[in-house]
Design an enzyme around this catalytic site. Structure first.
Site, mmCIF file in Angstrom:
data_model
loop_
_atom_site.group_PDB
_atom_site.id
_atom_site.type_symbol
_atom_site.label_atom_id
_atom_site.label_comp_id
_atom_site.label_asym_id
_atom_site.label_seq_id
_atom_site.Cartn_x
_atom_site.Cartn_y
_atom_site.Cartn_z
ATOM 1 N N PRO A 182 0.815 -1.219 0.000
ATOM 2 C CA PRO A 182 0.000 0.000 0.000
ATOM 3 C C PRO A 182 0.852 1.273 0.000
ATOM 4 C CG PRO A 182 0.070 -0.949 2.190
ATOM 5 C CD PRO A 182 0.796 -1.904 1.304
ATOM 6 N N ASP B 6 -1.969 2.875 2.540
ATOM 7 C CA ASP B 6 -1.376 2.917 3.862
ATOM 8 C C ASP B 6 -1.741 4.268 4.464
ATOM 9 O OD1 ASP B 6 0.050 1.835 5.897
ATOM 10 O OD2 ASP B 6 2.030 2.215 5.042
ATOM 11 N N TRP C 238 4.324 0.111 10.367
ATOM 12 C CA TRP C 238 4.782 -1.020 9.539
ATOM 13 C C TRP C 238 4.109 -2.316 9.956
ATOM 14 C CZ3 TRP C 238 7.518 -0.193 5.227
ATOM 15 C CH2 TRP C 238 8.148 1.041 5.090
ATOM 16 N N GLN D 270 12.244 -1.781 0.504
ATOM 17 C CA GLN D 270 11.255 -2.512 1.297
ATOM 18 C C GLN D 270 11.811 -3.809 1.865
ATOM 19 O OE1 GLN D 270 8.652 -1.135 2.257
ATOM 20 N NE2 GLN D 270 8.612 0.601 0.876
#
Ligand SMILES: [Zn+2]
Ligand SMILES: [Zn+2]
Length: 1018
Positions: A47, A87, A513, A549
């Site tokens: 996201p 997100d 997260w 990531q």
């Protein structure tokens, strides 16, 4: 969709038409419906945060996702759930709101009101949602955004709470007082994966401080890069087995022996001792401004002490370092901490100052007291807050942890099941991070986030609800509408299930997260709903995001899902490199060269940007500029377009309808073979996510189609009658465009659909099945043969370039030498093609290197010492020998063993020829141009000028013309000699003069030539 075809196409305009068509006809939804019963191919959208503008890097990510998903959908697979995600929580949003409110601290937020602040955050979450949706749509990324999950929805939060409850039940959640990486601006600790994302090179002080030994005329010499921690010093640590010295250099210092020579010139060593002998020695605090009367200020042992940097004697401030904290605990002292949670001193002379800003004053202070040995600057990497860029402090705090370190072995196991692309990340960057997996500092002392669902009563009982209902069932009264965010959740009157007393929630939100790491199940509101969907979905077949990531989302997905489901979260993970500017530098906001992808798509087209991005291995950084993409577009998409226009125009004129009839021409059989092997190649590579290799297949097919097939077939299609050869060609081309557009549809979805619909009249290429290849139609021998011809022609063109002679200038001779008999045979069978392509009169094929001579000589510096006074004599013999004798071995002459390195073989080609070689093939092109060749060259130049003029007059290719050509004597001579040739090539009759011609003055080889043209049959 109204289709238009001209050779001057506006790609972005064409793409907008296609976009509208997809939208009006709901093609995407039709495709999803069609594949509903297919095998599931599961995908999870990492996201993005929609409160910042999308840049080119985001466009890359979306393009990569799209090509993979479209490919699987065309194979009939049910891409699932094919929804987007957003997100929504966390510091990124809070920071933006702080900026708009022009505030910069937690104090100010609380003054503004948590409720009002969080409402603002909620508003800000989707600030740039429109821009994101527009970019997503424009790049052609098909994904359901209407049903996208968002991490701030109640359902999503309930699933996240469920995950935390599971972890609580497993005994994995614990609160402890520890040193944590802490952002003083944001006022919250960060997790190790957040810290690892914020390392930067920075400059800090590097000072050597003198700690006076108590009752001894000597100092401990101590190094630090954080002077601000010195007021909190409580101990010095040494390595018990490290060797130390006491040295005299005007003053006496204790220091590790390994360092002594680096810091002092010829130090006078007074004695040598082991670290353990120093333990217990007392010293006088260098800075005693903070009042403290307990135990401390002596030397202790520490197994973390090394002599790699510093002095081997380490300054210990238990308040500001993990090792330091442990020592404080071991020695059972209450720690000295004069710094508040905003990172400012609250006592002593630096009161009110931010710690890093106090550094300089502290150095001055030490200098004044005569305790500064040396002060320098050091460049090193230091962690900064990944969101607000403030240098992090290590600070003692109460924090809730997930005990990830106890799960390490399992997490490493699950990692073994993941296909990492590139593979080295598995054991490297990601694997290493797992081996050292730290406990996850989960709680954040912030406002806008998923609240930590842990309640506590005064008796010390804890309550973690298993659902919203469970929570509300423990409340005195139920609110009309349940809002899980702060501050509403804290207004609930929760009663302790054990003792019935009032409970208070632990006042934290959780690491954002953890939210995104829960997306596998929380997007389905699992386990409260959609259990089947989740079971079918998990583990995810495919995810892809930026390489950063690896320590962000890829990591938290792995940890959260590993703990909850005892499994890897995803099967295939593709990491993406950075998008760099033309010079190869990282684009950045501060440099102002961050690219908004929309204007680029409006000038270059999304297809071009997509294909360009695919042409580089996904995990590599890629240089990007409008210029680079334009250049790439002309070699690929434009070439494909022009090839199709060529087919379209000719087949329309001949009124060709595809009839499935026979293909007879060798060239046609070849392009059909190439089509099938290209489809095979794309499939093979896309099945293993090798997007750039698949793209290479596409590029080389387009090149072969245009530069070889169509160019070699042109004359056939220009014939007036419909011959069997011509029909065969049309059938081949129809098949090529029909199948190739399907094959490239996932890559360049716009042009593929546009051509496909025009060619077939079908609804959309994206509703077709991905093409199969027919092994029976692939002819490897024929492909190799043609590849050889293409290579020879390219070599010949290179030779002409070297000699600076245009292809239009005929030449007499080309020689091709190779020892490979099969090659010679193939070239012999195709010599007419080679002669025509390279415009040479004669082609000689030979296995001898007839035009290449070798000169052999000795290397004097190597051979001289061996041969001494016989050098000249041996040299003469060598020069007269056949070079073949030296190629691999040393050689014996007159009892001298001469190594092959001492023999130099130089190529010497015939000055009348240009020599080009590749592998074992050599070509020699004669440079000689005699009078006849010269006139013939002129004739070709004239033909070309007439053809340009025909184009300018918009003539059909079968229109006949009259023409006059006026020039000097040589031009007259040329016309006399090549009249028939010029007339045939240009469908003209040459006359002395014409009335009212279309007239143009040309310059050919420094000659003035005027040409006039008039159409006869119009
Ligand atoms: Zn921060
Ligand atoms: Zn209780």
């Amino acid at each position: 969709m109204k289709l238009e075809f001209t050779s001057k196409i506006d790609f972005p305009e064409m793409e907008r038409k296609v976009l509208n068509y997809w939208e009006e006809e709901k093609i995407f939804y039709e495709l999803r419906e069609k594949n509903k019963k297919g095998n599931k191919f599961t995908f999870l959208e990492g996201p993005p945060t929609a409160n910042g503008l999308p840049h080119l890097g985001h466009a890359l990510t979306r393009a990569i996702k799209d090509v993979v998903l479209r490919y699987h959908a065309m194979k009939g697979e049910n891409v699932f759930p094919w929804i987007g995600g957003w997100d929504c929580h966390g510091l990124p949003v809070e920071l933006e709101v702080e900026k708009t409110l022009k505030i910069n601290s937690k104090k100010e937020i609380e003054k503004f009101g948590i409720k009002e602040f969080n409402l603002k955050c909620k508003e800000n979450v989707f600030k740039y949602k429109k821009e994101w949706e527009l970019m997503t749509k424009r790049i052609g990324f098909w994904i359901d955004l209407e049903n996208a999950y968002s991490t701030m929805e109640n359902k999503y939060i309930e699933s996240v709470w469920w995950a935390l409850k599971r972890m609580w039940d497993l005994g994995l959640l614990e609160k402890s007082y520890k040193i944590v990486p802490y952002c003083p601006r944001c006022g919250t600790p960060l997790s190790s994966h957040e810290v690892s994302q914020g390392y930067k090179e920075t400059e800090d002080p590097s000072i050597y401080v003198k700690f006076k030994v108590d009752g001894e005329d000597a100092y401990f010499l101590v190094w630090t890069t954080t002077p601000w921690t010195l007021p909190s010093n409580m101990f010095l640590a040494v390595g018990e087995d490290i060797d130390y010295v006491l040295l005299d250099s005007g003053e006496k210092y204790y220091i590790a022996e390994a360092i002594a020579n680096k810091l002092f010139q010829n130090p006078k060593i007074l004695k040598r001792i082991k670290g353990k002998e120093l333990i217990g020695k007392k010293y006088i605090r260098p800075i005693d401004e903070i009042i403290y009367e307990g135990k401390g200020f002596f030397v202790v042992g520490g197994d973390f002490v090394s002599t790699e940097e510093g002095t081997g004697i380490v300054h210990i401030a238990p308040a500001f370092g993990a090792d330091d904290f442990e020592i404080g605990k071991r020695e059972n002292v209450s720690i000295i901490n004069p710094v508040d949670r905003e990172g400012k001193f609250i006592e002593g002379p630096w009161k009110g100052k931010f710690v890093k800003e106090a550094d300089r004053e502290i150095i001055t202070y030490l200098k004044k007291k005569g305790l500064l040995f040396k002060s320098e600057k050091i460049k090193h990497t230091y962690p900064f807050c990944w969101r607000c860029n403030t240098p992090l402090l290590y600070y003692p705090l109460d924090t809730w942890y997930i005990k990830v370190s106890t799960m390490r072995d399992k997490l490493i196991d699950y990692n073994m099941k993941i296909n990492w692309m590139p593979n080295h990340l598995k054991e490297g960057r990601f694997g290493n991070f797992l081996t050292e997996a730290k406990d996850w500092a989960l709680s954040r002392d912030r406002y806008w986030g998923t609240p930590l669902p842990i309640w506590k009563c005064d008796e010390g009982h804890y309550f973690v609800p298993s659902s919203f209902d469970d929570l509300l069932n423990h409340c005195d009264s139920k609110p009309e509408y349940f809002e899980p965010h702060r501050p509403w959740v804290d207004d609930l009157k929760v009663k302790c299930p054990v003792c019935g007393k009032d409970m208070k929630r632990e006042p934290y939100v959780i690491d954002v997260w953890f939210d995104s790491g829960s997306s596998t199940f929380a997007q389905f509101h699992y386990p409260y709903e959609n259990r089947d969907n989740f079971d079918e979905f998990f583990p995810v077949d495919f995810i892809t995001e930026g390489i950063d990531q690896t320590r962000g989302w890829f990591y938290t997905l792995h940890v959260v899902n590993g703990i909850l489901f005892n499994s890897n979260a995803y099967k295939n993970v593709l990491t993406l490199g950075l998008v760099l500017n033309e010079k190869g530098e990282k684009m950045s906001k501060s440099k102002g060269d961050v690219v908004d992808p929309l204007p680029w798509m409006d000038s270059l087209g999304a297809d071009a940007i997509r294909l360009y991005m695919y042409s580089i291995p996904p995990w590599r950084d890629r240089r990007v500029s409008e210029h680079l993409i334009k250049e790439y577009r002309s070699k690929t998409i434009e070439t494909l377009w022009n090839s199709y226009i060529f087919y379209r125009n000719n087949s329309y004129l001949d009124n060709f309808k595809f009839d499935g009839g026979e293909i007879i021409n060798t060239l046609d059989l070849w392009i059909i073979s190439r089509l099938n092997s290209t489809i095979k190649c794309i499939r093979k590579n896309m099945d293993s996510y090798e997007i750039s290799k698949a793209t290479e297949c596409i590029e080389s097919f387009i090149k072969d189609l245009s530069n070889w097939y169509i160019r070699r077939s042109r004359r056939r299609f220009w014939e007036e009658k419909i011959t069997p050869e011509k029909l065969s060609g049309y059938r081949a081309l129809y098949t090529v465009f029909k199948e190739f557009t399907k094959a490239i549809a996932p890559f360049t979805p716009f042009i593929a659909d546009y051509i496909y619909q025009d060619l077939t009249g079908n609804r959309s290429v994206h509703l077709e099945k991905y093409p199969e290849y027919d092994e029976g139609l692939i002819n490897p021998d024929l492909e190799k043969e043609m590849e050889l011809l293409i290579k020879i022609v390219e070599m010949g063109r290179r030779a002409r370039q070297i000699a600076n002679i245009k292809v239009r200038q005929p030449l007499n001779l080309m020689v091709i030498s190779t020892e490979d008999q099969k090659t010679l045979q193939i070239l012999g069978e195709n010599s007419e093609i080679i002669k025509e392509e390279l415009n040479v009169k004669r082609l000689d094929l030979t296995s001898e290197l007839r035009y290449l001579k070798f000169k052999v000589k000795l290397n004097p510096s190597l051979a001289g010492p061996i041969l001494k006074d016989k050098f000249t004599e041996v040299s003469k013999i060598i020069t007269s020998m056949d070079p073949k004798e030296f190629v691999n071995n040393s050689i014996k002459i007159m009892n001298f063993e001469i190594p092959k390195e001492a023999i130099i073989i130089e190529e010497e080609s015939d000055p009348l020829f240009v020599h080009v070689s590749e592998g074992n093939i050599h070509i020699f092109l004669s440079k000689e141009i005699d009078k006849d060749l010269y006139f013939e060259g002129l004739a070709r130049e004239i033909v070309r000028r007439i053809q340009i003029m025909r184009k300018e007059m918009d003539l059909e290719y079968n229109d006949r013309i009259e023409v006059f050509i006026h020039g000097d004597e040589e031009i007259e001579e040329t016309i006399k000699k090549f009249k028939d040739y010029i007339q045939n090539e240009t469908l003209s009759i040459i006359k002395e003069n014409i009335e009212n011609p279309y007239l143009k003055e040309w310059e050919i080889e420094d000659k003035k030539v005027s040409i006039g043209i008039k159409v006869i049959n119009k």
